[in-house]
Design a protein around this motif. Structure first.
Motif, PDB file in Angstrom:
ATOM      1  N   GLY A   8      -2.103  52.464  52.774  1.00 36.47           N
ATOM      2  CA  GLY A   8      -2.750  51.193  52.474  1.00 36.47           C
ATOM      3  C   GLY A   8      -1.745  50.083  52.266  1.00 36.47           C
ATOM      4  O   GLY A   8      -0.902  50.153  51.373  1.00 36.47           O
ATOM      5  N   ILE A  11      -2.939  44.792  48.519  1.00 37.11           N
ATOM      6  CA  ILE A  11      -2.175  44.195  47.407  1.00 37.11           C
ATOM      7  C   ILE A  11      -1.330  45.255  46.705  1.00 37.11           C
ATOM      8  O   ILE A  11      -0.130  45.071  46.474  1.00 37.11           O
ATOM      9  N   GLY A  12      -1.951  46.401  46.379  1.00 40.53           N
ATOM     10  CA  GLY A  12      -1.230  47.439  45.651  1.00 40.53           C
ATOM     11  C   GLY A  12      -0.144  48.084  46.496  1.00 40.53           C
ATOM     12  O   GLY A  12       0.975  48.317  46.017  1.00 40.53           O
ATOM     13  N   GLU A  31      -0.988  51.289  57.325  1.00 39.24           N
ATOM     14  CA  GLU A  31      -2.126  50.377  57.158  1.00 39.24           C
ATOM     15  C   GLU A  31      -3.027  50.466  58.393  1.00 39.24           C
ATOM     16  O   GLU A  31      -2.574  50.268  59.509  1.00 39.24           O
ATOM     17  N   ARG A  32      -4.306  50.717  58.144  1.00 40.30           N
ATOM     18  CA  ARG A  32      -5.237  50.916  59.273  1.00 40.30           C
ATOM     19  C   ARG A  32      -5.528  49.627  60.050  1.00 40.30           C
ATOM     20  O   ARG A  32      -5.811  49.660  61.244  1.00 40.30           O
ATOM     21  N   GLY A  44      -7.699  35.366  41.318  1.00 45.12           N
ATOM     22  CA  GLY A  44      -6.992  34.804  40.156  1.00 45.12           C
ATOM     23  C   GLY A  44      -5.861  35.721  39.733  1.00 45.12           C
ATOM     24  O   GLY A  44      -6.091  36.883  39.425  1.00 45.12           O
ATOM     25  N   ARG A  97      -6.709  35.526  49.342  1.00 45.18           N
ATOM     26  CA  ARG A  97      -6.172  36.852  49.658  1.00 45.18           C
ATOM     27  C   ARG A  97      -5.173  36.825  50.827  1.00 45.18           C
ATOM     28  O   ARG A  97      -4.101  37.425  50.721  1.00 45.18           O
ATOM     29  N   ARG A 117      -4.737  56.700  58.331  1.00 43.73           N
ATOM     30  CA  ARG A 117      -4.542  58.100  57.958  1.00 43.73           C
ATOM     31  C   ARG A 117      -5.901  58.736  57.719  1.00 43.73           C
ATOM     32  O   ARG A 117      -6.733  58.188  56.996  1.00 43.73           O
ATOM     33  N   TYR A 240     -21.831  41.048  50.897  1.00 41.51           N
ATOM     34  CA  TYR A 240     -21.622  42.491  50.742  1.00 41.51           C
ATOM     35  C   TYR A 240     -22.293  43.010  49.477  1.00 41.51           C
ATOM     36  O   TYR A 240     -22.692  42.230  48.602  1.00 41.51           O
ATOM     37  N   ASP A 261      -7.698  49.845  43.536  1.00 46.54           N
ATOM     38  CA  ASP A 261      -9.115  50.157  43.731  1.00 46.54           C
ATOM     39  C   ASP A 261      -9.341  51.630  44.034  1.00 46.54           C
ATOM     40  O   ASP A 261     -10.432  52.151  43.786  1.00 46.54           O
ATOM     41  N   GLY A 271     -12.827  39.167  37.604  1.00 42.04           N
ATOM     42  CA  GLY A 271     -11.727  38.679  38.451  1.00 42.04           C
ATOM     43  C   GLY A 271     -10.414  39.351  38.072  1.00 42.04           C
ATOM     44  O   GLY A 271      -9.358  38.711  38.003  1.00 42.04           O
ATOM     45  N   GLY A 273      -9.517  42.813  39.303  1.00 47.07           N
ATOM     46  CA  GLY A 273      -9.162  43.990  40.093  1.00 47.07           C
ATOM     47  C   GLY A 273      -7.766  43.924  40.681  1.00 47.07           C
ATOM     48  O   GLY A 273      -6.988  44.879  40.600  1.00 47.07           O
ATOM     49  N   ALA A 274      -7.422  42.784  41.268  1.00 48.21           N
ATOM     50  CA  ALA A 274      -6.096  42.657  41.884  1.00 48.21           C
ATOM     51  C   ALA A 274      -5.009  42.663  40.811  1.00 48.21           C
ATOM     52  O   ALA A 274      -3.919  43.206  41.023  1.00 48.21           O
ATOM     53  N   CYS A 275      -5.320  42.081  39.655  1.00 50.80           N
ATOM     54  CA  CYS A 275      -4.326  42.062  38.557  1.00 50.80           C
ATOM     55  C   CYS A 275      -4.054  43.477  38.076  1.00 50.80           C
ATOM     56  O   CYS A 275      -2.890  43.878  37.901  1.00 50.80           O
TER      57      CYS A 275
END
Ligand code: FAD
Length: 347
Positions: A8, A11-12, A31-32, A44, A97, A117, A240, A261, A271, A273-275
């Motif tokens: 992946g 971000i992570g 990365e797919r 944020g 993003r 993968r 979504y 995630d 806000g 998840g990315a943090c």
């Protein structure tokens, strides 16, 4: 050479790749997607995420491109402020993003794009990192069985429109909310979250007529909401179904670790998840240490990472879920204000 495979390049994955490379590791990122994405909502970056971006080497680019936001507020559908104003202890930077991923990719080694993968077979690296998001293929290996994401029973419609703001505002009404946030590139970010069961019959379809849908859902709301809806760039609207994960009993097995995630996908309502993903990346790189000092057995380092981050990520996941529930259903002032105070405390 001490090696890591990262599944992946989001971000992570990119943050971990950059941090480990700086520590002398040889890193491969699978990365797919064929390339970095060109569209996506504004995210944020809270102060502790900015601190990780400093370590990665991406903070200056993020500050240059992003927009500072110091205040967040929740308002009723009619525009009255609910609960306390939430002031971050340092600047929170809003960045879309695609721009965030570009800034991270500039600090990470070459990514093998278009390399999806199916499983972990054939990877003989010292450490394998599952940074492959909510639909992770690494998760089943770590947990021992498939763990399916849980639908949260709400839909989200997001997009952008021209404009400027330095304040994050969310308007709450029964069964639906509407948010407006800063974003780079002379735009603001908007989002609508709604309970599909609360959509009246005859409302236009959000996929084919997003503006018609929003007009019908937010008729009579604060004039700023209705003005924003008239400006939406309908071609940027994305619809979504919101999902999160149950709490995982483990996020590490052998030499494989889950981050972001893949470990604790959460409702978008805080806000965060990315943090949390960036905090995972920093904790993992910190636990693994410099390649020169890595003793060949990833077990103790990965267990230290798990103790530092499993419960912390899950706490934020539960708070995000509670925030979603309160925003869409609660008319009770006391639990709502308690929750907003809890959120202000983590800001
Ligand atoms: C509408 C919305 C608003 C949000 N707002 C915020 C916000 O304001 N602040 C915030 O902090 N967070 C926010 N989040 C959450 C944030 O976007 C996520 O938590 C974050 O993207 C997680 O990063 P990740 O790297 O773990 O996963 P992802 O970003 O999902 O990246 C996973 C990557 O792995 C790749 N991949 C998956 N499977 C494979 C495979 N089998 N092989 C190879 N590659 C694979 C994917 O293509 C992807 O590039 C928001 C989320 C949404 C949906």
């Amino acid at each position: 050479m001490t090696t890591a495979a990262i599944i992946g390049g989001g971000i992570g994955g990119l943050a971990t790749a950059a941090l480990l490379t700086r520590q002398g590791w040889e890193v491969e990122v699978f990365e797919r997607a064929p390339s970095l994405p060109t569209t996506g909502t504004a995210l944020g970056m809270w102060p502790e995420a900015m601190a990780v971006l400093e370590q990665v080497g991406a903070a200056d680019a993020v500050r240059r491109i992003g927009i500072d936001q110091r205040i967040a507020e929740i308002r009723s559908a009619g525009g009255h402020r609910l609960g306390p104003e939430i002031r971050a202890k340092g600047a929170t930077v809003l960045i879309s993003r695609p721009r965030l991923l570009e800034a991270l990719a500039a600090c990470a080694p070459g990514v093998r794009f278009g390399d999806r993968r199916a499983d972990l077979s054939g990877l003989d690296h010292d450490v394998i990192v599952g940074a492959d998001g909510i639909g992770s293929i690494a998760r089943a290996h770590v947990v021992g069985h498939d763990v399916a994401p849980r639908p949260l029973g709400v839909d989200v419609l997001i997009g952008r429109c021209p404009g400027e703001t330095d304040t994050f505002t969310e308007y709450w009404g029964p069964g639906r909310l509407f948010g407006v946030t800063p974003r780079d590139g002379g735009c603001i970010n908007w989002y609508s979250e709604f309970d599909p069961r609360a959509v009246p019959a005859g409302t236009p379809d959000p996929d084919t007529d997003p503006r018609g849908f929003l007009r019908a859902m937010y008729r009579g709301w604060d004039p700023r909401v209705t003005r924003t809806i008239e400006g939406v760039e309908v071609e940027t609207a994305l619809h979504y179904r919101s999902r999160d994960l149950p709490r995982l009993p483990r996020i590490v097995r052998g030499n494989v670790a889950l981050i972001g995630d893949a470990a604790h996908a959460m409702a978008p309502n805080l806000g965060r998840g990315a943090c949390e993903t960036l905090l995972d990346a920093a904790a993992l790189a910190d636990a693994l240490g410099a390649a020169a000092a890595f003793g060949g057995d990833a077990g103790p380092a990965l267990r230290a990472y798990e103790s530092a981050r499993r419960r912390a990520g899950q706490r934020t996941m539960l708070l995000s879920r509670a925030m979603r529930h309160t925003a869409l259903t609660s008319r009770l002032r006391t639990p709502r204000d308690l929750l907003l105070r809890a959120v202000a405390a983590v800001a």
